[in-house]
Design an enzyme around this catalytic site. Sequence first.
Site, PDB file in Angstrom:
ATOM      1  CB  THR A 127       5.697  -0.806   9.610  1.00 28.45           C
ATOM      2  OG1 THR A 127       6.276  -0.382   8.369  1.00 28.45           O
ATOM      3  CG2 THR A 127       6.793  -1.344  10.505  1.00 28.45           C
ATOM      4  CE1 TYR A 141       8.294  10.405  -0.275  1.00 24.18           C
ATOM      5  CE2 TYR A 141       9.657  10.785   1.670  1.00 24.18           C
ATOM      6  CZ  TYR A 141       9.535  10.475   0.322  1.00 24.18           C
ATOM      7  OH  TYR A 141      10.657  10.257  -0.421  1.00 24.18           O
ATOM      8  CG  ASP A 198      10.377  -3.120   6.798  1.00 20.58           C
ATOM      9  OD1 ASP A 198       9.225  -3.058   6.323  1.00 20.58           O
ATOM     10  OD2 ASP A 198      10.881  -2.198   7.472  1.00 20.58           O
ATOM     11  CD  GLU A 199      10.785   0.739   4.008  1.00 23.51           C
ATOM     12  OE1 GLU A 199      10.258   0.837   2.879  1.00 23.51           O
ATOM     13  OE2 GLU A 199      10.620   1.572   4.905  1.00 23.51           O
ATOM     14  CB  ALA A 242      -1.499   2.251   4.476  1.00 20.97           C
ATOM     15  N   GLY A 296       0.852  -1.189   0.000  1.00 18.45           N
ATOM     16  CA  GLY A 296       0.000   0.000   0.000  1.00 18.45           C
ATOM     17  C   GLY A 296       0.882   1.231   0.000  1.00 18.45           C
ATOM     18  CG  LEU A 337      14.264  12.480  -0.407  1.00 20.75           C
ATOM     19  CD1 LEU A 337      15.752  12.815  -0.462  1.00 20.75           C
ATOM     20  CD2 LEU A 337      13.477  13.614  -1.059  1.00 20.75           C
ATOM     21  CB  CYS A 383      -7.468  10.117  -2.811  1.00 20.58           C
ATOM     22  SG  CYS A 383      -7.991  11.706  -3.470  1.00 20.58           S
TER      23      CYS A 383
HETATM   24 ZN   LIG Z   1      -7.955  13.349  -1.887  1.00 18.44          ZN
END
Ligand SMILES: [Zn+2]
Length: 194
Positions: free
Chosen positions: A25, A182, A91-92, A22, A18, A175, A186
Amino acid sequence: MYFLNSKAKLGWIEVITGCMFAGKTEEFIRRVVRLSYAKYKIQIFKPSIDNRYAEEKVVSHSAKAIDAIAVLDSAELLTKLEPDTLVVGIDEVQFFDQNIVETIDSLANRGIIVIVNGLDKDFRGEPFLNVERLMSRAEEVKKLHAICVQCGNLANRTQRLINGQPANYYDPIVLIGEKDKYEARCRHCHEVTY
Ligand SMILES: [Zn+2]
């Protein structure tokens, strides 16, 4: 428990994916901890590129943490794998080299349960190929979403902001950052400049 096929072995792939924010993790840690209660031998790996919270841990935004081994690439992961390990968490996964996909597939074929966590799309909204390819190979895909900070719609994209402005399409993919760089948005509110 007794199975008809006494030669049966385990082995599957779970993908948790995702956008950012969200709860991926948290879900990853929950699944690993659940298997640890069953006393499975577990090893967690992460790419050494991601050191935003702790060198040798996987840490969620709400500060839950599990120990992890930082490795440079899929080849180093295999050298660190112990022979009696039954569960591998990664992970990642989007930041690993592309050989990680075949590596994960071969681990599952050998009878290992592989739990993978990773972003499905980069800040431009385009697929991370490792995750895209793993989703088709996995027995289970858990796709989580966030809530768009602009409008409240379901968010499946990660908006990168640089000095408060949408990032440029040609900016580097990798980055590492936090909320100042970040946010979840949507499909309508996600922006990239050119
Ligand atoms: Zn939106």
